[in-house]
Design an enzyme around this catalytic site. Structure first.
Site, mmCIF file in Angstrom:
data_model
loop_
_atom_site.group_PDB
_atom_site.id
_atom_site.type_symbol
_atom_site.label_atom_id
_atom_site.label_comp_id
_atom_site.label_asym_id
_atom_site.label_seq_id
_atom_site.Cartn_x
_atom_site.Cartn_y
_atom_site.Cartn_z
ATOM 1 N N LYS A 111 36.226 2.536 -0.042
ATOM 2 C CA LYS A 111 35.362 1.379 -0.302
ATOM 3 C C LYS A 111 35.534 0.813 -1.707
ATOM 4 C CE LYS A 111 31.937 1.553 3.277
ATOM 5 N NZ LYS A 111 30.573 1.419 3.721
ATOM 6 N N LYS A 192 39.362 1.108 10.921
ATOM 7 C CA LYS A 192 38.054 1.220 11.576
ATOM 8 C C LYS A 192 37.443 -0.172 11.830
ATOM 9 C CE LYS A 192 33.498 2.504 10.082
ATOM 10 N NZ LYS A 192 32.689 2.932 8.973
ATOM 11 N N LYS A 195 31.571 -3.376 10.022
ATOM 12 C CA LYS A 195 30.674 -4.521 9.868
ATOM 13 C C LYS A 195 30.843 -5.156 8.500
ATOM 14 C CE LYS A 195 26.731 -1.467 9.268
ATOM 15 N NZ LYS A 195 26.817 -1.058 7.871
HETATM 16 P P1 ATP Z 1 30.909 -0.256 7.666
HETATM 17 O O1 ATP Z 1 32.185 0.473 7.477
HETATM 18 O O2 ATP Z 1 31.022 -1.252 8.747
HETATM 19 O O3 ATP Z 1 30.343 -0.774 6.388
HETATM 20 P P2 ATP Z 1 29.527 2.113 7.951
HETATM 21 O O4 ATP Z 1 30.186 3.009 8.914
HETATM 22 O O5 ATP Z 1 29.782 2.394 6.530
HETATM 23 O O6 ATP Z 1 29.819 0.634 8.269
HETATM 24 P P3 ATP Z 1 27.004 2.168 9.288
HETATM 25 O O7 ATP Z 1 27.053 0.942 10.061
HETATM 26 O O8 ATP Z 1 25.750 2.545 8.607
HETATM 27 O O9 ATP Z 1 28.010 2.176 8.086
HETATM 28 O O10 ATP Z 1 27.453 3.312 10.248
HETATM 29 C C1 ATP Z 1 26.569 3.677 11.197
HETATM 30 C C2 ATP Z 1 27.097 4.747 12.041
HETATM 31 O O11 ATP Z 1 28.046 4.195 12.943
HETATM 32 C C3 ATP Z 1 27.809 5.853 11.289
HETATM 33 O O12 ATP Z 1 27.507 7.048 11.925
HETATM 34 C C4 ATP Z 1 29.255 5.520 11.446
HETATM 35 O O13 ATP Z 1 30.045 6.668 11.414
HETATM 36 C C5 ATP Z 1 29.260 4.886 12.832
HETATM 37 N N1 ATP Z 1 30.331 3.904 12.954
HETATM 38 C C6 ATP Z 1 30.429 2.729 12.285
HETATM 39 N N2 ATP Z 1 31.565 2.089 12.635
HETATM 40 C C7 ATP Z 1 32.185 2.888 13.546
HETATM 41 C C8 ATP Z 1 33.401 2.791 14.276
HETATM 42 N N3 ATP Z 1 34.206 1.756 14.135
HETATM 43 N N4 ATP Z 1 33.701 3.781 15.142
HETATM 44 C C9 ATP Z 1 32.882 4.836 15.321
HETATM 45 N N5 ATP Z 1 31.732 5.000 14.645
HETATM 46 C C10 ATP Z 1 31.384 4.045 13.759
#
Ligand code: ATP
Ligand code: LTN
Length: 326
Positions: A111, A192, A195
């Protein structure tokens, strides 16, 4: 009863990845665990946020939790920043975390790559996450694979604290879905689905309209071979579509591969789009029913009262053990 705890950051619109990796595990286990589902808004400001949008997304997250199948009668919902004990415990845990172990967090490295003005909060955020988990003696933490290292840090901090001050914290376990631990971006299927990505072309948002969902899936990047089978290394795009289908249908990758083996890519995409649309339309209908209702404030008020009481007991124990106060 064992305890399950998880949260999804309100830092962007929740995605199909959030649903499969972050929410589904909690939905499947809500009958057998005492489940705590929260909105980690304090985590969201580790990166730049618009305050008005952030407030909107906090509410949206709660509505989406419920719309995705988390029953307010079986789960406790709350907002992290409404409970002052998270940050207090986090400080104590920070003082028991080594710079070396915090520096090994791969999500921070990703990040912060090629970014300027990175906040100290983004670096210490896994410790706040440890405090979210340890404060309530959570046994199980459903997450995608990207959060596994953070849950392991929470576990290590619990062990260190227990060894130094006596038994205080439960040791949490991550619960990673067998299928869909990392749903990939439809345009860049080695990354991945996120969002916080710069473009939403390869990201399906839970609230995307039907036509948009279909368009994104129909233009997913594949390969030139023309055969449908699962091979993440050589066919990341096709493997990602098979994974999405398996996860939403609740069947194995093998069964999915077998079902699609004579399909061409266009027909495969069409059926994947059908199942995604079917699931997301159910979620969106429910979401539209509740987003402006009193239900959200009712469950959050009830939730925060309960969680404040629980957190106070644990925090007072910790505070006393480290020798704070009079
Ligand atoms: P981003 O990378 O989009 O900023 P994040 O993963 O850091 O999002 P959250 O949206 O809070 O943050 O993640 C919520 C949950 O969803 C976490 O348990 C994360 O591991 C899971 N998650 C998020 N994106 C994915 C994905 N593409 N595949 C599987 N699990 C995911
Ligand atoms: N760090 C997580 C969100 C999060 C979380 C938690 C998940 C914050 N605290 C406690 C599970 C348990 C993320 O970015 N996905």
């Amino acid at each position: 009863m064992k305890k399950l705890l998880t949260g999804l950051q309100p830092s962007g619109e929740l995605t199909l990845g959030s649903l499969i990796g972050g929410i589904s595990g909690s939905v499947k286990n809500q009958d057998i665990y005492d489940s705590y589902i929260f909105v980690p808004d304090m985590h969201a400001i580790t990166v730049e946020q618009d305050p008005i949008l952030l407030k909107e997304r906090i509410r949206k997250n709660v509505a989406l939790y419920i719309a995705c199948g988390l029953d307010p009668n079986k789960n406790t919902f709350y907002i992290q920043s409404e409970n002052l004990y998270h940050a207090n415990l986090s400080w104590i845990l920070e003082c028991h975390t080594y710079i070396g172990e915090a520096s090994r967090m791969t999500q921070f490295k990703e990040k912060s790559k090629n970014k300027e003005n990175i906040s100290v909060g983004l670096f210490t955020y896994p410790i706040l996450m440890a405090s979210d988990i340890l404060l309530y003696d959570a046994d199980l933490v459903p997450t995608g694979i990207d959060q596994k290292q953070h849950v392991e840090l929470a576990r290590n901090l619990a062990i260190r604290f227990n060894n130094k001050y006596g038994e205080t914290f439960k040791l949490p376990e991550p619960m990673i879905p067998e299928i869909g631990a990392k749903i990939k971006d439809l345009q860049e299927p080695t990354k991945k689905m996120s969002k916080s990505s710069d473009s939403y072309k390869g990201t399906i948002l839970l609230l995307d309209p039907e036509e948009v969902i279909r368009k994104k899936i129909m233009s997913a990047v594949t390969d030139s071979e023309g055969k449908v089978y699962y091979d993440v290394e050589n066919k990341p795009g096709i493997s990602n579509l098979l994974t999405i289908y398996s996860a939403l249908k609740n069947i194995s990758i093998k069964e999915t591969e077998e079902y699609f083996k004579d399909y061409n890519y266009g027909n495969l995409k069409k059926e994947v789009a059908d199942i995604v649309v079917e699931k997301l339309m159910i979620i969106q209908n429910k979401y539209n029913e509740i987003i402006n209702s009193n239900l959200i404030d009712e469950v959050l008020d009830k939730g925060i009262n309960k969680m404040n009481e629980l957190a106070k007991i644990k925090y007072e124990e910790v505070r006393n053990k480290v020798g704070f106060g009079r």
